[in-house]
Design an enzyme around this catalytic site. Structure first.
Site, short mmCIF file in Angstrom:
data_model
loop_
_atom_site.label_atom_id
_atom_site.label_comp_id
_atom_site.label_asym_id
_atom_site.label_seq_id
_atom_site.Cartn_x
_atom_site.Cartn_y
_atom_site.Cartn_z
N HIS A 368 -21.15 -2.02 -25.58
CA HIS A 368 -21.80 -1.53 -24.36
C HIS A 368 -20.77 -0.89 -23.42
CE1 HIS A 368 -20.04 -4.80 -21.99
NE2 HIS A 368 -20.32 -5.58 -23.03
N GLU A 444 -23.75 -11.87 -27.03
CA GLU A 444 -22.35 -12.24 -26.86
C GLU A 444 -22.18 -13.76 -26.87
OE1 GLU A 444 -19.35 -12.04 -27.29
OE2 GLU A 444 -18.60 -10.58 -25.85
#
Length: 565
Positions: A368, A444
Site C-alpha cells: 500500500h 498485516e
C-alpha cells in the site's frame, strides 16, 4: 530460459472483409512490452486474421529468443482450443496457418489461454489500427533494448541481430500490395542499472545488449572496438560503462548486522532526497544517493553510525551503497544492469520443469501507499488505528495504477481488509476496470502494544520483549500480538488457497510489509531472519510465480521505478 507472453488478435469488417491483425510480445517476468506488430491483410475472414496475428506474435517471440517458453493469450476461443489440440481444425484456410504456427517453436514450448476481450485491448487496438489504415498499413515493430538476447562477448553482436533487415517481414496481403516490417527502436527515459542497494560485479561488465539495436539498424564496429549504430548517416558509438560502475567496495556487498536488523513489518518512507529505491527486475540507481540519518547506515567505508548500529524494526530505508556507480551526465551503463536483470530472469526461469506444466499462478504483490505513520517509522499493523493513505500515499497509488495498466497482465485484484490497502487497490481497480475482492488472509501482522510506537519507544518501554522478538520468530509482540511464525502459517495457507483458485492467472495482491516479505521468504525457502534483510518501500511491487509442481520463482522485488516523477 526466458519466458514471453504473446497477446494476439485479428478482425474482419464484413467476415470476409477488410481485415488486419495485431500482436504484442511481453516479458513474462516484468510485463514490459518488447515487440508490437500489426498488419493489414486485405479481404479475409475473422478467423484467418486471428491465426495470422498468432503466427506473427510467435515469430516475433522466436526472433527475440528461439529457446524461450511462450504463453499465448487470445480472446478467440476457436484458435485457443484448436491450437491446444482440443478442437479439430476443419476450415481449409486455417489448417496451413495452424500447422505453420505449430512449427515456430518445438512442441510443448508454447501454452495457450483464452482471455475475455476486455483483457486483450492492446492487441485489439493494434488490429483496429491496421484495419483503419487499410492497404497503407505496415507491419510495425517496436523493440526495446532489453528485448534482444545478449551474446557472451560485449563486443560481438549476435548473428540474429546482424542479419535482420529493415524489410525483415514482408508479406503480400490479398490486396496485392506487400507490407514491410518497419523496425523502431524504443529507448526508455531512464536506462536500468544495477540495484541501488547492492551493486554487483556484473554491473560493470558490458554486454551485447549495449551494442544491440532494432531490426532496422545496421551495426558496424569502428576501429576503436565499440559497436556503433547507423542512424540515417549518423554513427553513434555504444556507451561503455566506466570502470567504477562495476567496482563496489567490500562494505557495499556485505551488509552489517545492524543493517540486517530491520523489521519485516515496519512502515517505510522514501530515503532522503526523495528517490525511492528499486530492486530485481527493473533495476535502477536513484539520481541522488540517500543521505545518512540516525536510522540509516552511512556510506563511509560501509560503517553504520552509532544510532544505525541498533536494529530498527520500524526503519525500512535502504542503506546507500559504499560506492555509487559512476555516471556520465546522469546516464548509467545499460549493459551491466541488463546483465543483472538477465541473470535474475535466468535463475527464475523454470527450465528444469516439465513442458506440460502450464502457465503459473502469478502473484503481483503491491504494498500500500504511505500513511501518516509511514514517514514517522511507527509500527502500524492490524491492531492499531487503521490509518488511511496520506496525500503522498494517494499519489503513489495512482502511479502504481498507471504502471500496472502499462503492464497489462492483471486479471484479478485482491486486497487486505485494512483501509490503506483497500484505498490503494481501489485506485488500481478504477484504472484497470477490475473489481476488488477483500481477502482477510492478506492482513498485516498484529503488533500488540507496539502499535503506533517507534522502534526507539518500544526499546525504551519493552526492551526484553523486543530482544526476544528480534531473535525468535515464535516470540509475540508485547500484549499478545501475532508472531512472525504465526504470520507465516497464515500466509502459507492463504497462498495455497489462492494458487489453487487462480491457477494460470495473474493476480494483484494489495497487502503489507510482513505478508509480502513472507510470500518472498517462503518462495525462496529462506530462514525467518531473512525478513529483516529485505527492503520493501511504500507502494513497491514484487512478483512471485507458483507452478503446478509446487515450485515457485521470485521474479521481482521492491520495484519503485514508476514512483519517480
Amino acid at each position: 530460459m526466458r519466458e514471453f507472453i504473446v497477446e494476439a488478435d485479428g478482425g474482419s469488417r464484413g467476415n470476409p472483409g477488410p481485415a488486419g491483425y495485431g500482436c504484442v510480445v511481453l516479458d513474462a517476468a516484468t510485463g514490459q512490452t518488447l515487440v508490437e506488430t500489426y498488419e493489414y491483410l486485405g479481404i479475409v475472414t475473422n478467423n484467418v486474421a486471428e491465426y495470422r496475428g498468432l503466427l506473427a506474435g510467435l515469430r516475433a517471440a522466436h526472433d527475440l529468443d528461439p529457446s524461450a517458453r511462450v504463453h499465448v493469450r487470445m480472446d478467440s476461443k476457436l484458435v485457443v482450443e484448436q491450437m491446444s489440440g482440443r478442437w479439430k481444425i476443419k476450415h481449409p484456410d486455417m489448417k496451413p496457418l495452424a500447422l505453420e504456427a505449430g512449427r515456430v517453436f518445438p512442441p510443448g514450448r508454447v501454452t495457450y489461454e483464452w482471455i475475455p476481450r476486455e483483457q486483450n485491448k492492446h492487441a485489439d487496438r493494434l488490429a483496429n489500427e491496421a484495419m483503419d489504415s487499410g492497404a497503407s498499413a505496415s507491419s510495425v515493430r517496436k523493440l526495446s533494448p532489453a528485448a534482444e538476447t545478449p551474446t557472451a562477448d560485449a563486443g560481438r553482436l549476435s548473428a540474429a541481430a546482424g542479419k535482420r533487415s529493415a524489410a525483415a517481414e514482408t508479406s503480400a496481403p490479398a490486396g496485392g500490395k506487400p507490407s514491410t516490417a518497419v523496425g523502431r527502436l524504443s529507448v526508455p527515459a531512464e536506462t536500468p542499472t544495477a540495484s541501488a542497494e547492492t551493486p554487483t560485479a556484473a554491473a560493470g561488465k558490458p554486454s551485447a545488449a549495449a551494442g544491440k539495436r532494432s531490426a532496422a539498424a545496421e551495426t558496424s564496429a569502428p576501429a576503436g572496438g565499440k559497436p556503433s549504430t547507423a542512424v540515417g548517416r549518423l554513427s553513434v558509438p555504444a556507451e561503455t560503462p566506466t570502470a567504477a560502475a562495476g567496482k563496489p567496495t567490500a562494505a557495499a556487498g556485505k551488509p552489517s548486522a545492524a543493517a540486517g536488523k530491520r523489521s519485516a513489518a515496519a512502515e517505510t518512507s522514501a530515503p532522503a532526497g526523495g528517490k525511492p529505491s528499486t530492486a530485481v527486475g527493473r533495476l535502477s540507481v536513484p539520481a541522488e544517493t540517500p543521505t545518512a540519518s540516525a536510522e540509516t547506515p552511512t556510506a563511509a567505508a560501509g560503517k553504520p553510525t552509532a544510532a544505525a548500529g541498533k536494529p530498527t524494526a520500524a526503519a525500512e530505508t535502504s542503506a546507500p551503497p559504499a560506492e555509487k556507480p559512476t555516471t556520465s551526465a546522469g546516464r548509467l551503463s545499460a549493459a551491466g544492469a541488463q546483465a543483472d536483470v538477465r541473470a535474475a530472469k535466468a535463475v527464475a526461469s523454470p527450465g528444469w520443469a516439465p513442458a506440460d506444466m502450464g502457465a503459473p499462478a502469478t502473484f503481483v504483490l503491491l504494498r500500500h501507499g504511505e500513511t501518516p505513520l509511514t514517514p514517522q517509522k511507527r509500527f502500524s499493523g492490524s491492531g492499531g488505528t487503521d490509518p488511511s493513505l496520506s496525500e503522498i500515499g494517494r499519489e503513489q497509488a495512482r502511479r502504481a495504477a498507471e504502471a500496472l495498466a502499462a503492464r497489462g497482465t492483471i486479471q484479478h485484484i485482491l486486497a487486505s481488509p485494512l483501509a490503506r490497502t483497500r484505498e490503494t487497490a481501489a485506485a488500481v481497480a478504477d484504472r484497470l476496470g477490475i473489481e476488488v475482492t477483500v481477502e482477510d488472509g492478506l492482513i498485516e501482522t498484529d503488533f500488540g502494544a507496539w502499535e503506533g510506537l517507534t522502534f526507539g519507544e518500544v526499546r525504551e518501554r519493552y526492551p526484553d520483549d523486543l530482544t526476544k522478538w528480534l531473535a525468535d520468530p515464535e516470540a509475540e509482540p508485547t500484549g499478545g500480538g501475532e508472531s512472525f511464525a504465526a504470520t507465516a502459517t497464515r500466509i502459507a495457507a492463504t497462498r495455497d488457497r489462492l494458487v489453487a483458485a487462480y491457477a494460470g492467472r495473474t493476480v494483484l495482491l494489495v497487502t503489507h510489509v510482513t505478508p509480502i516479505k513472507t510470500f518472498v521468504r517462503l518462495a525462496l525457502g529462506a530462514p525467518p531472519e531473512s525478513l529483516f534483510r529485505m527492503e520493501l518501500s511504500a507502494a513497491s511491487m514484487s512478483v512471485v510465480a507458483y507452478y503446478a509442481d509446487g515450485n515457485a520463482s521470485v521474479r521481482l522485488l521492491n520495484d519503485t521505478s514508476y514512483l519517480r516523477p
